[in-house]
Design a protein around this motif. Sequence first.
Motif, PDB file in Angstrom:
ATOM      1  N   GLN A  81       0.817  -1.210   0.000  1.00 54.65           N
ATOM      2  CA  GLN A  81       0.000   0.000   0.000  1.00 54.65           C
ATOM      3  C   GLN A  81       0.850   1.260   0.000  1.00 54.65           C
ATOM      4  O   GLN A  81       0.489   2.247  -0.648  1.00 54.65           O
ATOM      5  CB  GLN A  81      -0.950  -0.018   1.198  1.00 54.65           C
ATOM      6  CG  GLN A  81      -2.002  -1.099   1.078  1.00 54.65           C
ATOM      7  CD  GLN A  81      -3.244  -0.792   1.885  1.00 54.65           C
ATOM      8  OE1 GLN A  81      -3.411   0.293   2.434  1.00 54.65           O
ATOM      9  NE2 GLN A  81      -4.135  -1.751   1.935  1.00 54.65           N
ATOM     10  N   VAL A  85       0.285   3.945  -2.816  1.00 56.55           N
ATOM     11  CA  VAL A  85      -0.187   5.290  -2.444  1.00 56.55           C
ATOM     12  C   VAL A  85       0.877   6.349  -2.704  1.00 56.55           C
ATOM     13  O   VAL A  85       0.610   7.391  -3.313  1.00 56.55           O
ATOM     14  CB  VAL A  85      -0.632   5.308  -0.971  1.00 56.55           C
ATOM     15  CG1 VAL A  85      -0.905   6.749  -0.509  1.00 56.55           C
ATOM     16  CG2 VAL A  85      -1.882   4.461  -0.771  1.00 56.55           C
ATOM     17  N   LEU A 190      -6.832  -2.233  -6.581  1.00 59.23           N
ATOM     18  CA  LEU A 190      -7.589  -1.402  -5.646  1.00 59.23           C
ATOM     19  C   LEU A 190      -8.962  -2.004  -5.374  1.00 59.23           C
ATOM     20  O   LEU A 190      -9.462  -1.929  -4.249  1.00 59.23           O
ATOM     21  CB  LEU A 190      -7.725   0.014  -6.202  1.00 59.23           C
ATOM     22  CG  LEU A 190      -6.446   0.859  -6.143  1.00 59.23           C
ATOM     23  CD1 LEU A 190      -6.566   2.097  -7.015  1.00 59.23           C
ATOM     24  CD2 LEU A 190      -6.135   1.257  -4.704  1.00 59.23           C
ATOM     25  N   THR A 206      -4.957   2.960   1.843  1.00 62.92           N
ATOM     26  CA  THR A 206      -5.776   3.325   0.679  1.00 62.92           C
ATOM     27  C   THR A 206      -7.157   3.809   1.087  1.00 62.92           C
ATOM     28  O   THR A 206      -7.753   4.648   0.400  1.00 62.92           O
ATOM     29  CB  THR A 206      -5.924   2.118  -0.266  1.00 62.92           C
ATOM     30  OG1 THR A 206      -6.400   0.992   0.483  1.00 62.92           O
ATOM     31  CG2 THR A 206      -4.613   1.773  -0.924  1.00 62.92           C
TER      32      THR A 206
END
Length: 403
Positions: A81, A85, A190, A206
């Motif tokens: 993540q 991100v 995602l 996220t």
Amino acid sequence: MDYRQLFTFSVLYDAYKTARSGKRDKAGTAEFEAHALTYIERLTYLLQTGQYRPGKFETFFVYEPKKRLVQAPAFRDKVVQHALVDNFLYEAITRSFIEDSYASQIGKGVHVGLHRLKRNMQDYFLKRKGHDEAARRAQGLPPRPPEEWDYADGWILKADVHHFFASIDHDILKEKLKKRVKDPRIFNLLCVYIDSTAGLPLGYQTSQLLALMYLDDFDHWVKEVLHARYYGRYMDDFYIISDSKAQLQEYRERIEEYMTGLKLELNSKTAIFPLKNGINFLGFHTYLDARGGTVMKVRRDSVQRMQARIKMWKSAPPVTPEDKAKALASWQAWDAHAAHGDTLNLRVKIAAEVSAVVGVRVYARRPIRESKNEKAWKAIKQLRRTRRKAPAPPEPAPAGVPW
């Protein structure tokens, strides 16, 4: 970055170093760190071949400021993540955010939101005062004396969304996400995170950005369709200031209708009340006095939590250097937060109690009148003004013309 560039060994290794920061004493982090190169190589292979699947959540409750269920991912999922991100998703999602969305963004946060609320209140007061003085001048009347000022009269709509994270609709969220994420492999990854639970899990990095994105169109609608000048939102908590209660009642009805379209609803604490009563927002009670001054008092429950810690330290005094360091860190964090309000006398009193418990003299820090980010923006704006005012350089003399 596309999917293949995003999940290379070097990117994942940098993400691993970021993910372990401040968490190296935890078992999951230590286990990953002991075999970091092997695990990252394996993780790279799984991501590149499409075999990666998130692990199970670690679930627990947090109780400040209120009870919430946190679903924390395994450490390897935190690594993925961070790579996703930090190198792609943040820029893809936040570029459309309005200035008055404060949560989970670089250069923003709780204290930026607080100081923005303070400026909104002061601007509201000065606008009303300016309109009144202009009207009195037009009528040939003198300015109203300060003892007769009533420009703090107004209304505020304070609202938040009921069970926001748990209520986010996956289909609506994915439609919004498609407009920002064009790479199908990143989008599908995602979606795996989104579909891992009902709503969005609080512990996912996220989730914070996706939740902000879910209400991004709402922010633009409030500013551009309702034309609400004095508006601010921190995640699911927002306010609107107006001089008309009837206007705010109309806004509330239209907002509730808008939220229904997102399959959300406002909670029972949503209300419209006089601006002079103040507003509880981001841990402070902020209100506007009759002279246009803003007063920010740290909320009672925050003070009570700090006093409860001191009571616990008195019953079991911190003796070892590690325990004393933790107690001092807890005090310093609370003091730094409370210093953004009008709390100096309160903090001096609590500092004396903390000093008696830990055996080290501690001091309340100076009041913080503006955040570091505000200071930076002021410096940037001043530099821009200076450049605009700078005289243009003289044109060179034509060739062959003596000076």
